[in-house]
Design an enzyme around this catalytic site. Sequence first.
Site, PDB file in Angstrom:
ATOM      1  N   ASP A 367      81.548 -11.862  -6.564  1.00  0.00           N
ATOM      2  CA  ASP A 367      80.803 -12.972  -5.991  1.00  0.00           C
ATOM      3  C   ASP A 367      80.557 -14.035  -7.065  1.00  0.00           C
ATOM      4  OD1 ASP A 367      78.948 -14.081  -3.834  1.00  0.00           O
ATOM      5  OD2 ASP A 367      77.513 -13.768  -5.470  1.00  0.00           O
ATOM      6  N   GLU A 405      85.869 -14.756  -6.326  1.00  0.00           N
ATOM      7  CA  GLU A 405      85.439 -15.949  -5.606  1.00  0.00           C
ATOM      8  C   GLU A 405      85.346 -17.024  -6.695  1.00  0.00           C
ATOM      9  OE1 GLU A 405      82.085 -17.010  -2.283  1.00  0.00           O
ATOM     10  OE2 GLU A 405      81.370 -16.100  -4.131  1.00  0.00           O
TER      11      GLU A 405
END
Length: 735
Positions: A367, A405
Amino acid sequence: MSGEPTPRVRNEDQAALVPPVLTPGAPGWASVEGQPFPLGVTWIEAEQAYNFALYSKHAERVTLLLYAEDDLTNAVFSCRLDYLTNKSGRIWHCRMPKSAMYEARYYAYSVDGPQPAGRYEWHHFDPEKILLDPYARCVCFPASFERSAAMAPGSNAGKAPLGLIAAHATTIDWAGDHRPRHEPDTVIYEVHVNAFTRHASSGVSAEKRGTYAGLMEKIPYLRELGVTAVELMPVFQYDPQEGNHWCYMPLNFFAPHHGYGSRRETLDHHNEFREMVKALHAADIEVILDVVYNHTAEGDHRGPTYSFKGIDNTTYYLMSGDPAAPYENFSGTGNSLNCGNRYVRMMVVDSMRFWVREMHVDGFRFDLASVFTRNVDGSINWDDPPMFGAIRSDPDLSTVRLIAEPWDAAGVYQLGRSFPGVLWLQWNGRFRDDVRRFMRGDGGMVGTLMQRLYGSDDLFPDERMYAYHPYQSVNYITCHDGFTLYDLVSYNQKRNWANGHHNTDGPVENYSWNCGWEGDAGLPAEVLELRKRQIKNFCCLLFLSNGTPMLRAGDEFLNTQGGNNNPYNQDNETSWLDWSGLAAHPDIFRFFKLMIAFRRAHPSVARSRFWREDVRWYGVGPAADLSWDSHSLAFFLGGASQGDDDLYVMINGYWDDLRFDIQEGFAGEWKRIIDTALGSPEDFCEAGREVELTSGSYLVKARSIVALFRARVSPTSPAVREAVTVGAVLRDVKS
């Protein structure tokens, strides 16, 4: 047992441990003082003792607190560490014989140190706070646990999370476990462990809904659908009172979240997680963890002090230098982990190694991975951020999937070659947005669509300097962030009122189109039919593109969130998958299942390298129309070099029917597999039932896609021409 119970002696005011005096034949220094590594709690079998080790550079006083099973408020034993005896470098440590621990089961720390003194020494020490070890393998929440107690001054004893001492005792028999590794047939399925089976319609037994065991019950479904990897949204232990149902606010990086275990004993959820992994492996399905190493649940200066803040604030977090807002917030959640610090990097790698070695996971999706590139002053290290070298050089992590990401919440966008993890896979947000815009009917998108289908060589170039692979592009239309696939074709505007932020949260621009009707109230049948066609179109573009496809759980049966594109705090039917959609829309599930099977059976689509000379681009006629007003494209993909069939795909994103002239071969060679304008089962012909073409042209209905196949041809066939990349086609058109 017989005799009197063991006395419960509490020693909260005990003096520091006495420095050892070694005599010949006596135990070594480590047996008396403890060792600085490994961090956390380690069982020393030969000594029947535990080693405790805690990093804190700036601490002046560290006290180890031990708690018995029946009293999580008052320490049954406390040990104040002496830096002359129990500290090596920046690590505090001690060795405790089990026989001297008064049958303690849980532990924590009290840490004190200097007052704040500038940006890089903005300390947050409070000796009254009970602090969780960052390396705790299992977290216990007392019945009186209270988040607000960690946010207010003063003691939170009895209300603080504690670490389990004997977490080493958890294990299962890994005999026979194998780690699947898929390549061209990879299909990733993003899943929220709790939301996947929480709804009564899931068919999972009531006591297992929303748990690791519940997901295990759905393995036959995953096998039928055909996915090869599950990407689990965060499973790290999080604050149960913080209100983040998505689990993107980790309290600890080593312990699995206790709420996802169907068996409520403290240790059982470790083994339940392992059993789930082993069962998925047995079904030839990889397990990828969505991990949050960019921030923690402690938030900013207004947030709770559970662990990192009170242990060594400026080691673990990036600080701003502004006393009114001391924490850098590149994560959008209040704080940012200081990955420029070597001990923080070590903690991240240690955590990853734990999940690979002891939990047998197969990869990680990071993330907001661009936070890893932040220096200690918050600037970007564009050259060689040390976090990537630390991960790359670890032998346990060198072969697992690493997916980024490639951005953060403060505007850094490093998609493609600007991301420092050169060999990592990356979530391709451009694929998502560009395909959505083409399907919505935006102008000037045909050339961009070509690049996304081709594998995004503009972002992942394979020239000599870079040598990227198209599979490094993780292609997706939807994920947990944003609309579900059904909501993408049902809402022009988000409906996030239930989240409590006056509909200001969540992305404003979704590149969605409601097919002429907002929402589901009073939905006309013809609009539902168009929505289903659009969803099949999205499915085709996703699985006929070069790259690694990712599917959001529930999209294959039209799961909806009622237009909420950010239900991070909705632990209810808004975010739980409603499995009644599977019975209501079997045609959509069938289409997805066959599309996945088709892709996995045709390695020509998903390649390690770009399509190059095997692809030729057309329009309704012999040339691709890249004008602003064009909404159509066709392409031929030769499969001979891959020992595969040839494909011919015609894409009509226009709102009227278009007749395409087939530019390769002759009619009798081609058979129709897919026509998204047709109803089920004609929309996707199963093997052996394909429809042979009788004409060299095909009428492609408005907003639909048609795919043809031709039995494989020899690589020496005249059909194999000179190399033509997407970039070359675009350059020729522009010139």
